[in-house]
Scaffold this active site. Structure first.
Site, short mmCIF file in Angstrom:
data_model
loop_
_atom_site.label_atom_id
_atom_site.label_comp_id
_atom_site.label_asym_id
_atom_site.label_seq_id
_atom_site.Cartn_x
_atom_site.Cartn_y
_atom_site.Cartn_z
N GLU A 1 -12.32 0.36 -9.47
CA GLU A 1 -11.95 -0.53 -10.57
C GLU A 1 -12.95 -0.54 -11.72
OE1 GLU A 1 -11.47 -1.19 -7.45
OE2 GLU A 1 -9.37 -1.79 -7.27
N GLU B 1 0.83 -1.21 0.00
CA GLU B 1 0.00 0.00 0.00
C GLU B 1 0.87 1.25 0.00
OE1 GLU B 1 -3.04 -0.08 -0.57
OE2 GLU B 1 -3.88 -1.95 0.19
N GLU C 1 -18.49 -6.22 -2.43
CA GLU C 1 -17.11 -6.72 -2.36
C GLU C 1 -16.97 -8.12 -2.96
OE1 GLU C 1 -14.89 -4.58 -2.38
OE2 GLU C 1 -13.70 -5.01 -0.61
N ASP D 1 -4.39 -9.60 -8.54
CA ASP D 1 -4.74 -8.61 -9.58
C ASP D 1 -3.59 -7.81 -10.18
OD1 ASP D 1 -4.49 -7.39 -7.09
OD2 ASP D 1 -6.43 -6.38 -7.11
#
Ligand code: DMJ
Length: 928
Positions: free
Chosen positions: A406, A147, A388, A294
């Protein structure tokens, strides 16, 4: 400064090998240069309307950013419900999610380049000055390496990239002297100790001040990391190396990628979700394109684009083939097992995979991108946001939505690729839903439950870094952005890195290592961009014709198994038995069960239990069918349990200045008026005296006709309810007495009765944790008159609502009979929601611990055997009907008024999750 080479635009597929820098620039342009010659399909959107929507995005950004700067800065994030900053250590821990917060003004840094994209140059200049003045990167705080890299390092580098661009233009940032880059370099060095492993894979966390391993660091004992965590560094690290000339960053990131590539499962060419950073063993062997993996794939392709290194493209293409072979089951993308890639590892998809259609556009594979995007859009239309996680038959699996970008990202790229105005309409819907359901007076609040419309006190920094960028760019014409966006590549956090880096400081790059290059066939787009000049103008209805057959895919959904059934029909094979068709009295079905290694046990209480022994199956294919059958049966069984559970409820503040914009998640009661069956109750709130409501109220005149607020504790919930009802209250809200508790961090529960008959309680009762309760108490202090709506889900918030005269408080509940629900004898916490709060991006081994709490009926009857088991309470045909009834109810409901009468209770979601984990563990055992 920028040197993107030639060959821009979609028409510029590269038939012959071009200098690699040119290839990089050209490949990047797969993202952009939409054809604007759209002539058919969805009606084109006028320039005025696009501008109007663009302006709306600007206004929304101002609302989010302005409130962050006013009420939260210098904290990392804004808490939009309580309108203050989220400071780590001062709020109850939310687990992994908090690892993004390093006391470094995260949202400000993540917003830097958004300000420039949105043409807010002056604000950008101010923001950069604030970062340089206020941000400290040397805090004693343990943060996520992943992150911190994508949000902070990426944010600083994106800010630097646009700062030097502006400086060169000659008007703004004339004072700038690479200060953001210096900060980025300082941060880069702080992250490097994380790579001190034999594998070269980074530790997942690092202490910004003390690094790793030292006792003060409080980190460094972890053994596992997610694949995306280790594989999403190359863009930022290489950019840092190339901007500064310090090659070490790019080297470390490359080494981690090389290791992951070496460890791919060689027969399937897939990677698992979690890997041991010391041994390189796969810890979780399921594989998809969403949570945990991802951006590993994203960075392989984008590293090729930015760095021009063929080996990255070669790796991406190898993985992509595997993804399309095993994971892509259009329009679905379903996780599989890396060793048994024909076997699905889950029956649900997570929201993070919504980025994948955008990546497919960059790859040039438009058709499946259109298909998956369309499926996702239909899920969004059903729930207003992408939950989610959602099942293969499009039921909500995890109900939160933290304003993830996204889907907007993929919408933008699909619009750029197709020019189809349909995608502008999609963007318009996203804007409307954000304003209608997520906007609160102090920013935008994440959805806690897309079905009830309740909020979480959270506005993640990626909302500003990504959402507004993609939405603004979607509606922007070239002249609406002050620089050429095509000269940049988007990182996974949508930070902008200039393509000219491909030719700068490239000392350590490996170039043109692909031996097969000269034999490659351009027509399959493996090495070039899709040529949309050929694809679309010849068939302007291309995208629409792909979407058309999927029009009702979500509403008319069937469980995933059906697809396989149809497939096997096509291949002439007999379809395997579907769980929903199974009849315990049908001898043919019992025969099939036997072949699949499934035995049926009649329990004394009349239920039937199914147990699978994989080794007793007639063949491995039968064993696989059996496993799938058991998974389906577990899902059906859990569905049945859901019917018996009470879902969470919503408390919506409807008076000025909230106007229905703040929706709080509330726990229901097992007594009193059932809000899911009756009209909602609306009324002004009043505190009861005594506040605990444990004796006759001394202020009946204050609560008469109102919704009474009572504090939890000291007596039974039912007793409180009786006391406020006797005083004339039309409803009650019990507020938790544990200071600081919140539904963000504590499991929501239902209020049980007192073990006696509770039929006499006829008013609705809801429970709020302390933080949610404080929002109402604060509102009373500030505005005195506060009106709320108690309901099963938030009601639509039209702008008209803000002008609406509030109807007089009603008490229709008095005449309605209360539903009789079995009551317990004390306050009982029934639901463990902790797991729902876990961040699905980093499902850790801790998550698998949840499997232990699976209900006994779903456990193996003999744990030493390798088998699956489930039990049923009734005939399968009944279950089938129930399922059908539910989907009909949902279809019938008007989403603007009601979001479906049946909502999935939290504990059943948890049960679903546990079941999935258990099923997966079974597969793991089977594997061993
Ligand atoms: C972002 O921080 C990045 O896009 C990341 O790669 C995945 N998830 C979040 C937003 O959902």
């Amino acid at each position: 400064m920028s040197e993107p080479g030639g060959g821009r635009g979609f028409g510029s597929s590269v038939p012959q090998r071009a200098p690699w820098s040119l290839v990089a620039a050209t490949a990047a342009l797969c993202l952009v240069s939409a054809t604007s010659v759209w002539t058919a399909g969805a009606s084109p959107m006028s320039r005025e309307e696009k501008q109007k929507l663009g302006n709306q995005v600007l206004e929304m950004f101002d609302h989010a950013y302005g409130n962050y700067m006013e009420h939260a800065y210098p904290a990392d994030e804004l808490m939009p419900l309580t309108c203050r900053g989220r400071v780590r250590g001062q709020e109850p821990s939310r687990g992994d999610v908090d690892d993004a917060l390093g006391k470094f003004s995260l949202t400000l840094i993540d917003s830097l380049d958004t300000l420039v994209v949105l043409n807010k140059t002056k604000e950008f200049e101010d923001a950069v000055r604030k970062v340089l003045r206020d941000v400290n990167l040397d805090n004693d705080v343990v943060v996520s390496v992943f992150e911190t890299n994508i949000r902070v390092l990426g944010g600083l580098l994106g800010g630097h990239s646009l700062a030097i661009m502006l400086k060169e233009k000659g008007e703004y940032m004339q004072w700038y002297n690479d200060e953001l880059l210096q900060m980025a370099k300082q941060l880069g060095y702080k992250l490097l100790p994380a790579f001190n492993t034999t594998s070269g894979l980074p530790y997942p966390r690092i202490n910004l001040k003390f690094g790793i391993r030292k006792p003060e660091a409080r980190t460094g004992t972890e053994t596992d990391t997610c694949t995306a965590c280790a594989g999403t560094l190359i863009l930022e690290f290489a950019a840092l190396s190339r901007f500064t000339g310090a090659t070490i960053f790019e080297e470390y990131a490359r080494k981690a990628l090389d290791f992951l590539w070496e460890k791919r499962q060689r027969s399937s060419n897939l990677v698992g979700v979690t890997i041991n950073i010391h041994t390189g063993d796969w810890v979780r062997k399921d594989s998809g394109v969403g949570a945990g993996i991802d951006s590993y794939y994203e960075y392989l392709l984008k590293a090729y684009v930015l760095l021009g290194d063929d080996s990255f493209l070669e790796r991406f293409n190898t993985h992509y083939d595997a993804i399309m072979r095993y994971i892509s089951q259009p329009p679905l993308l379903l996780d599989v097992h890396i060793h048994k890639p024909m076997l699905n590892a889950r029956t649900w998809m997570d929201a993070l995979l919504a980025f994948f259609p955008g990546l497919q556009v960059l790859k040039g594979d438009i058709r499946p991108a259109i298909e998956t995007h369309e499926m996702l859009y239909q899920v969004i239309k059903k729930h207003n946001f992408l939950p989610e996680a959602f099942t293969t038959d499009f039921r909500v699996h995890w109900a939160q939505h933290p304003l993830r970008p996204e889907f907007a990202e993929s919408t933008y790229f699909l619009y750029k690729a197709t020019g189809d105005p349909y995608y502008l309409e999609v963007g318009k819907t996203l804007i409307e839903n954000l304003n209608k359901y997520a906007r609160v007076p102090c920013g935008f609040a994440a959805m806690k439950d897309v079905r009830t419309g309740s909020h979480e006190d959270r506005m993640d920094s990626f909302f500003l870094a990504e959402m507004f960028k993609y939405l603004y760019l979607l509606f922007a014409d070239k002249e609406d952005v002050i620089f050429d966006i095509e000269d940049y590549i988007f990182t996974t956090e949508a930070h902008l890195l200039p393509l000219w880096l491909s030719t700068t400081n490239q000392r350590i790059s490996k170039k043109n290592t692909t031996s097969e290059y000269t034999e490659l066939d351009d027509s399959n787009f493996d090495w070039t961009c899709p040529n949309t000049q050929i694809l679309f103008p010849n068939d302007p209805l291309y995208a629409q014709s792909i979407r058309e057959p999927l029009k009702n895919v979500v509403d008319k959904s069937c469980p995933r198994g059906i697809i396989r059934v149809e497939e096997s029909f096509r291949s002439g094979a007999k379809p395997p038995l579907r769980a929903r068709d199974f009849m315990a009295t049908n001898p043919e079905h019992l025969e099939i069960l036997k072949k699949m290694g499934v035995s049926l046990i009649h329990l004394k209480d009349g239920r039937v239990q199914l147990v699978q022994h994989a080794i007793q199956a007639a063949s491995s294919i039968d064993a696989e069918d059996g496993l799938r059958f058991m998974q389906e049966m577990i899902e059906l069984s859990s569905q049945q349990q859901k019917e018996q559970q009470l879902p969470p409820r919503a408390v919506q503040i409807v008076s000025h200045p909230f106007f229905g914009r703040v929706v709080l998640t509330a726990g229901p009661a097992q007594f009193g008026l059932d809000l899911s069956k009756h009209k909602e109750t609306r009324g002004f709130v009043a505190s009861s005296k005594p506040y605990n409501g444990c004796s006759e109220l001394t202020n009946p005149e204050a609560v008469m006709g109102k919704i009474a607020l009572i504090q939890r504790g000291q007596c039974m919930f039912a007793e409180k309810a009786r006391n406020i009802q006797n005083a004339g209250a039309i409803g009650g809200i019990v507020i938790d007495d544990n200071e600081g508790s919140s539904s963000d961090t504590a499991p929501l529960f239902q209020m049980a009765g007192d073990g006696k008959d509770t039929d006499d309680i006829t008013i609705p009762m809801l429970f709020l944790f302390s933080k949610e309760g404080s929002i109402i108490l604060d509102a009373i202090r500030e505005y005195e008159e506060v009106e709320v709506l108690l309901s099963d889900k938030a009601k639509d918030r039209d702008p008209e609502m803000e002008n609406e005269e509030p109807p007089s408080s009603e008490n229709d509940s008095q005449n309605q009979s209360a539903e009789q629900i079995a009551s317990g004898s004390q306050e009982v916490d029934l639901v463990d929601q902790e797991s729902l709060n876990s961040h699905p991006e980093s499902l850790s081994p801790a998550d698998t611990d949840n499997a232990a709490s699976i209900s006994p009926s779903e456990q193996n009857s003999n744990p030493t055997e390798n088998h699956e088991t489930t039990s049923l309470d009734g005939e399968c045909t009944d279950l089938d009907n129930q399922l059908q009834e539910q989907s009909e109810t949902e279809e019938d409901s008007n989403p603007n008024v009601s979001w479906g009468k049946k909502v999935q209770p939290i504990d059943s979601i948890l049960a679903d999750w546990n079941e999935d984990i258990e099923a997966f563990e079974m597969m793991e055992k089977d594997e061993l």
